[in-house]
Design a protein around this motif. Sequence first.
Motif, PDB file in Angstrom:
ATOM      1  N   ASP A  34      41.337  17.937 -41.547  1.00 35.74           N
ATOM      2  CA  ASP A  34      41.021  17.851 -42.972  1.00 35.74           C
ATOM      3  C   ASP A  34      39.887  18.775 -43.393  1.00 35.74           C
ATOM      4  OD1 ASP A  34      42.987  15.925 -43.344  1.00 35.74           O
ATOM      5  OD2 ASP A  34      41.615  14.288 -42.823  1.00 35.74           O
ATOM      6  N   ARG A  35      39.329  19.528 -42.460  1.00 36.86           N
ATOM      7  CA  ARG A  35      38.267  20.494 -42.741  1.00 36.86           C
ATOM      8  C   ARG A  35      37.006  19.823 -43.286  1.00 36.86           C
ATOM      9  NH1 ARG A  35      41.996  22.584 -40.340  1.00 36.86           N
ATOM     10  NH2 ARG A  35      43.055  24.523 -40.922  1.00 36.86           N
ATOM     11  N   LEU A  36      36.760  18.583 -42.837  1.00 31.77           N
ATOM     12  CA  LEU A  36      35.552  17.892 -43.285  1.00 31.77           C
ATOM     13  C   LEU A  36      34.339  18.296 -42.447  1.00 31.77           C
ATOM     14  CD1 LEU A  36      36.980  14.279 -43.810  1.00 31.77           C
ATOM     15  CD2 LEU A  36      36.706  16.104 -45.501  1.00 31.77           C
ATOM     16  N   TRP A  37      34.576  18.606 -41.177  1.00 34.05           N
ATOM     17  CA  TRP A  37      33.498  18.958 -40.261  1.00 34.05           C
ATOM     18  C   TRP A  37      33.541  20.451 -39.967  1.00 34.05           C
ATOM     19  CZ3 TRP A  37      29.900  15.423 -38.438  1.00 34.05           C
ATOM     20  CH2 TRP A  37      30.170  14.091 -38.713  1.00 34.05           C
ATOM     21  N   ASN A  38      32.369  21.066 -39.906  1.00 37.02           N
ATOM     22  CA  ASN A  38      32.282  22.494 -39.608  1.00 37.02           C
ATOM     23  C   ASN A  38      31.106  22.740 -38.676  1.00 37.02           C
ATOM     24  OD1 ASN A  38      33.471  25.261 -40.690  1.00 37.02           O
ATOM     25  ND2 ASN A  38      31.263  25.556 -40.453  1.00 37.02           N
ATOM     26  N   LEU A  39      31.320  23.610 -37.689  1.00 35.24           N
ATOM     27  CA  LEU A  39      30.289  23.925 -36.707  1.00 35.24           C
ATOM     28  C   LEU A  39      29.979  25.419 -36.766  1.00 35.24           C
ATOM     29  CD1 LEU A  39      28.549  22.961 -34.275  1.00 35.24           C
ATOM     30  CD2 LEU A  39      30.468  23.634 -32.801  1.00 35.24           C
ATOM     31  N   GLU A  40      28.682  25.756 -36.776  1.00 38.22           N
ATOM     32  CA  GLU A  40      28.247  27.154 -36.767  1.00 38.22           C
ATOM     33  C   GLU A  40      27.179  27.349 -35.700  1.00 38.22           C
ATOM     34  OE1 GLU A  40      27.588  29.317 -40.544  1.00 38.22           O
ATOM     35  OE2 GLU A  40      27.970  27.392 -41.517  1.00 38.22           O
ATOM     36  N   ASN A  41      27.193  28.533 -35.087  1.00 43.31           N
ATOM     37  CA  ASN A  41      26.170  28.872 -34.111  1.00 43.31           C
ATOM     38  C   ASN A  41      25.900  30.372 -34.161  1.00 43.31           C
ATOM     39  OD1 ASN A  41      24.573  27.853 -31.609  1.00 43.31           O
ATOM     40  ND2 ASN A  41      25.564  29.741 -30.924  1.00 43.31           N
ATOM     41  N   ASN A  42      24.625  30.736 -34.096  1.00 42.42           N
ATOM     42  CA  ASN A  42      24.219  32.132 -34.032  1.00 42.42           C
ATOM     43  C   ASN A  42      23.151  32.267 -32.958  1.00 42.42           C
ATOM     44  OD1 ASN A  42      25.462  33.713 -36.483  1.00 42.42           O
ATOM     45  ND2 ASN A  42      24.837  31.712 -37.303  1.00 42.42           N
ATOM     46  N   ALA A  43      23.393  33.145 -31.989  1.00 43.71           N
ATOM     47  CA  ALA A  43      22.479  33.318 -30.870  1.00 43.71           C
ATOM     48  C   ALA A  43      22.221  34.801 -30.641  1.00 43.71           C
ATOM     49  CB  ALA A  43      23.045  32.674 -29.604  1.00 43.71           C
ATOM     50  N   VAL A 101      14.714  35.269 -27.155  1.00 46.85           N
ATOM     51  CA  VAL A 101      15.976  34.536 -27.173  1.00 46.85           C
ATOM     52  C   VAL A 101      15.954  33.604 -28.384  1.00 46.85           C
ATOM     53  CG1 VAL A 101      17.484  32.921 -25.964  1.00 46.85           C
ATOM     54  CG2 VAL A 101      16.209  34.639 -24.672  1.00 46.85           C
ATOM     55  N   THR A 102      16.984  33.669 -29.210  1.00 38.37           N
ATOM     56  CA  THR A 102      17.084  32.787 -30.374  1.00 38.37           C
ATOM     57  C   THR A 102      18.447  32.107 -30.373  1.00 38.37           C
ATOM     58  OG1 THR A 102      18.036  34.444 -31.889  1.00 38.37           O
ATOM     59  CG2 THR A 102      15.631  34.378 -31.685  1.00 38.37           C
ATOM     60  N   ASP A 103      18.496  30.931 -30.945  1.00 38.80           N
ATOM     61  CA  ASP A 103      19.760  30.220 -31.101  1.00 38.80           C
ATOM     62  C   ASP A 103      19.631  29.273 -32.281  1.00 38.80           C
ATOM     63  OD1 ASP A 103      22.404  29.574 -30.488  1.00 38.80           O
ATOM     64  OD2 ASP A 103      21.795  27.817 -29.329  1.00 38.80           O
ATOM     65  N   GLY A 104      20.656  29.255 -33.126  1.00 40.64           N
ATOM     66  CA  GLY A 104      20.688  28.351 -34.262  1.00 40.64           C
ATOM     67  C   GLY A 104      22.015  27.644 -34.328  1.00 40.64           C
ATOM     68  N   LEU A 105      21.989  26.326 -34.415  1.00 36.40           N
ATOM     69  CA  LEU A 105      23.198  25.508 -34.411  1.00 36.40           C
ATOM     70  C   LEU A 105      23.207  24.634 -35.661  1.00 36.40           C
ATOM     71  CD1 LEU A 105      25.682  24.777 -32.593  1.00 36.40           C
ATOM     72  CD2 LEU A 105      24.308  22.866 -31.734  1.00 36.40           C
ATOM     73  N   LYS A 106      24.374  24.576 -36.335  1.00 38.33           N
ATOM     74  CA  LYS A 106      24.489  23.744 -37.537  1.00 38.33           C
ATOM     75  C   LYS A 106      25.829  23.025 -37.544  1.00 38.33           C
ATOM     76  CE  LYS A 106      25.074  25.701 -41.606  1.00 38.33           C
ATOM     77  NZ  LYS A 106      24.780  26.398 -42.887  1.00 38.33           N
ATOM     78  N   LEU A 107      25.781  21.717 -37.685  1.00 37.16           N
ATOM     79  CA  LEU A 107      26.971  20.877 -37.795  1.00 37.16           C
ATOM     80  C   LEU A 107      26.995  20.285 -39.196  1.00 37.16           C
ATOM     81  CD1 LEU A 107      29.435  19.451 -36.496  1.00 37.16           C
ATOM     82  CD2 LEU A 107      27.862  17.609 -35.815  1.00 37.16           C
ATOM     83  N   THR A 108      28.059  20.574 -39.960  1.00 35.45           N
ATOM     84  CA  THR A 108      28.129  20.171 -41.365  1.00 35.45           C
ATOM     85  C   THR A 108      29.300  19.222 -41.564  1.00 35.45           C
ATOM     86  OG1 THR A 108      27.286  22.334 -41.998  1.00 35.45           O
ATOM     87  CG2 THR A 108      28.245  20.991 -43.727  1.00 35.45           C
ATOM     88  N   GLU A 112      13.449  29.524 -30.726  1.00 29.88           N
ATOM     89  CA  GLU A 112      13.048  30.897 -30.432  1.00 29.88           C
ATOM     90  C   GLU A 112      12.142  30.863 -29.193  1.00 29.88           C
ATOM     91  OE1 GLU A 112      11.187  32.773 -33.729  1.00 29.88           O
ATOM     92  OE2 GLU A 112      12.734  32.174 -35.156  1.00 29.88           O
ATOM     93  N   TRP A 113      12.501  31.668 -28.206  1.00 30.08           N
ATOM     94  CA  TRP A 113      11.697  31.756 -26.984  1.00 30.08           C
ATOM     95  C   TRP A 113      11.261  33.190 -26.802  1.00 30.08           C
ATOM     96  CZ3 TRP A 113      13.419  33.648 -21.862  1.00 30.08           C
ATOM     97  CH2 TRP A 113      12.414  33.503 -20.880  1.00 30.08           C
ATOM     98  N   HIS A 114       9.958  33.387 -26.583  1.00 30.91           N
ATOM     99  CA  HIS A 114       9.406  34.721 -26.384  1.00 30.91           C
ATOM    100  C   HIS A 114       8.650  34.721 -25.063  1.00 30.91           C
ATOM    101  CE1 HIS A 114       6.448  38.084 -27.826  1.00 30.91           C
ATOM    102  NE2 HIS A 114       7.195  38.452 -26.807  1.00 30.91           N
ATOM    103  N   ASN A 115       9.105  35.589 -24.152  1.00 23.56           N
ATOM    104  CA  ASN A 115       8.485  35.724 -22.840  1.00 23.56           C
ATOM    105  C   ASN A 115       7.949  37.145 -22.694  1.00 23.56           C
ATOM    106  OD1 ASN A 115       9.221  36.778 -19.796  1.00 23.56           O
ATOM    107  ND2 ASN A 115       8.205  34.777 -19.797  1.00 23.56           N
ATOM    108  N   SER A 116       6.684  37.265 -22.295  1.00 22.83           N
ATOM    109  CA  SER A 116       6.050  38.567 -22.104  1.00 22.83           C
ATOM    110  C   SER A 116       5.519  38.658 -20.680  1.00 22.83           C
ATOM    111  CB  SER A 116       4.906  38.773 -23.098  1.00 22.83           C
ATOM    112  OG  SER A 116       5.390  38.816 -24.421  1.00 22.83           O
ATOM    113  N   VAL A 117       5.888  39.746 -19.981  1.00 19.74           N
ATOM    114  CA  VAL A 117       5.497  39.947 -18.594  1.00 19.74           C
ATOM    115  C   VAL A 117       4.999  41.370 -18.422  1.00 19.74           C
ATOM    116  CG1 VAL A 117       6.255  39.925 -16.183  1.00 19.74           C
ATOM    117  CG2 VAL A 117       7.216  38.293 -17.797  1.00 19.74           C
ATOM    118  N   SER A 118       3.931  41.541 -17.636  1.00 15.52           N
ATOM    119  CA  SER A 118       3.412  42.871 -17.350  1.00 15.52           C
ATOM    120  C   SER A 118       2.944  42.913 -15.897  1.00 15.52           C
ATOM    121  CB  SER A 118       2.259  43.217 -18.283  1.00 15.52           C
ATOM    122  OG  SER A 118       1.682  44.466 -17.941  1.00 15.52           O
TER     123      SER A 118
END
Length: 960
Positions: A778-787, A816-823, A838-844
């Motif tokens: 019935d298209r009532l539920w929708n899932l989105e993800n962006n990474a 590294v980023t990730d966004g999840l949405k359940l509508t 959002e994860w930020h790792n810095s190495v030297s």
Amino acid sequence: MEKTRRTLLIVLILLAAIPMQSNNRTILLCGHVKDAFTNGGIKNVKITLLDENKVPVDSQTVQYYNEDKSYMDSYYKFSIPAEPKKYIIKAEHPDYETCYIKYDVKYVGRNESFEAPFHYMKHKIKTLQGKDLKDVVVKATRVKIVFKNDTVVYNADAFNLPNGSMLDELIRQLPGVKLTDSGEIYLNGKKVDNLMLQGEIFFKKDKQLALKNFPAYTVKNVSFYDKMTDRSKYLGYNNERKEFVMDVKLKKEYSKGYIANAEGGYGTHNRYTGRLFGLRYTPHSRFTLFGNFNNLNQECSPGSDGEWNPRSLYDGVSSIKTVGMYVFSANKEETVKNDLTASVKWDNSENNTRTVASTFLPTNENYVASSQNVRGHGIYSLIDNELTISKPFYISSSTGWMYYNCGSWYTQRSVTYNKSPFHDNEGAESLIDRIFKSELQPIDTTMVNSMQKDFDTHGYYSSLWQVLGTSKKLPWGDSFDVNMDATYTKEKSTVFNNYQIRYMDQNHDDLQNQYSKEPTTHFRYKAWGSYNIHLLNKWNIAMGYEYEQRYRHEIHDKYRLDWLDGWSKSHHIGDIPSTRDSLLAALDYGNSNYTWYHAREHSGLFHVFYDKDDKESKMRFDLNMNIINKYEKLRYQKASLDTMAFNRNWLFTPSVSFNYSTPKGMGLDMSYGTEINTPELAKKINVTDTTDPLARYRGNNDLKNSLSHVFHLGFRNRIASIQAQYNIAADFRIDRNLIGNAVTYNQSSGVYTYQPRNINGNWTGSVSNGFSMALDKDRLWNLENNASFNFNRNVDFVTLAGSADYQISKVNNIYVTDGLKLTMQKNKFRGALIGNMEWHNSVSLSDNFSTMNVFDFNYGMTATYVLPLNIGISTDLKMYSRRGYSESVANNNYLIWNMSLSRSFIKNKLDLRVTGYDLLQKISNHSFVVNGQGRTETFYNSIPSYVMLTIGYKISVNPR
């Protein structure tokens, strides 16, 4: 002899085949059918092609283009022999008078198609017979998304929006669509080039104006598709890449006539907002007036899918006022179009920041803690006129003027340490307050210097431009272009700087009162032309020449008012001497400078492209191989130095791209390009500038050109059965001889010296993907993800004063980023569960570098619902968390809750809304940056929690 005979025979066969092929060749005769009153397309029109003796040759029923978009185009295509001939084209429809058009094919050449004049059909006069409209029952289901060939259509009525929503709120709810903070729109990873209203470009110069001011309640649907450019339409083939557009179609009751809406609100803590929008719309014209003012800093409404993330808000607290207009007009045949945009914006802001910065030195890190309070104001104006004429040849013109006048005042306090000064959860601002309250006396041996700086500046910028382009299609199918572009700019800034610096190693105070006047004049003009050979196999070859000239004159008069006897004790910041002689006595010859810059470029342009566009697929290949001869010269004056610098380069900047797509939504994009940047000649002058006592600058005559290789690969597709869209993209960039600032640090005084230098080893690579899909029948539920995954190798120079050479600092950054949405949406309810990280790792490899792991994440929900008595409620509740920051106060959790209640009266014309922002009073603002030279954490002030009452009213007038 036998070999010669065979060769001659093959040549004769080929020569004989050429006229045979020519005789069998066909071309297209195309045309369009329009309603003479509405200028829209007409369905089910029968088109008959007749010869000059009125003998029928062929017939067909019109096809439809953009049937589900903001306008419908009825068109036909006949395949005819590639030879000169006269035709008559007849259009018939039961409800219209029959219409005839004559067309004479005179010269074929390499033309693949010809365009006949439009059929403008007039309605027959008739009366209603035997029909009772009361018996007509229309049933409609609210389907959210329709995929039709390469077009994606979103039904606006299928989305529940909070009352008073603008177009941007609707766009944020569309599955698979991303709206960035800067106003850029992406569908399934593909960037939108232009925003359109009813099939015509709308607010071309600034999509944000339309997104934030156009009322969502007027929208019927939103379509995304590839659109042929006006220039390509004139030429009859895709000479340019198609534009990817977002087309907004209005509901029938708003598609002709007048609409207007206004709202105003006032809340606690003196928060206010106001908005005015008016639109007059006809099939050939559009007139828009808009205005808004507020001191809210934010763009999202409670219940919105947009982020209330503090980092997405404006820094500080600002009040903005904007007024403007947009005027579009076209003739009936749409061969002449004109777009006029004008806007004025007033901005007042107050920014309070606390910053902790550290520099990665060869043996240790130093730290700078600072606090800054800034007040600013500005007025920004823009007027731009775009004119397009497509008959008898193509002309495009853009004339514009931009002007802004702004000023700012701030006080900055900072303290520099040779090791970390923080302990016992002490923050940057509390540390600085404690130091300055002790009247600049050192509190420990790690302090290097302390500074207080008062800053006052004002200035203006004015730029006038004219761009003119012409294209002419030749009778045999080729075309040529002639273009010109000119810009003239003037700007001026006046700056006052008062420094109070204490150097701890010498127990010495340095007091400076600086004043500078810096006017600049520059202009640029270029002209270019090209000839395009249009081959019959869809290949094109374009060759051209471009000439460009630039001039820039800069004056940097700098004064030390503290050199005048008694000045610092008897004058305030912003004062200047009353006589010219006194002012000249304070001229800082060592830092004042004057430059005259000239540049000339000769470019050879070579472009080969292949363009296939049919029902099965679309394919585009482009190869550009441009050669540029660039000559630059600079006259530089400073004190006793009067020198000339020259630079001549031959630059080769090839690029290649390939695009493929199918009507079912599959798309593949690949590209490679090069970028060459020549160093500014002023940076190659070996002089030292000490205007900033703590940050000196030194030129470098050994700078070389920088070269970058840029790669892109993208794939997107969709599955119509589950309303799914998905995409994946990879980008890679390698920089050679990148120009960066090498840093030398004096540990005893805390003074930095910057020098531009070429450095190698910098590169970035990223992979991103996104998908959206319906989860149920019935298209009532929708899932989105962006990474996304991004790797950045940052290489910089850093050294200590007295060292023989610079040491290289290499930092590897992983983001590294990730966004999840359940509508879920059903009837009057819409809810969404949202999570982002959002994860930020810095190495030297540096011994003094500590690996950093910074983690930001948020999760929560949004909801809209209509309560009894038609009261609408919209709310969002999100938890924001931070981990891994050097200041312990930044590693926290804060819950943000926003809510609004609304109700409409007087047949939905009057809206009342109560909005609560940050009801739990938890919001803050913070940013974090790391590169090869150091890291910086900054905290900003933000608007306080408030509750606001808003009243809105909307009207529409439709002609009968």
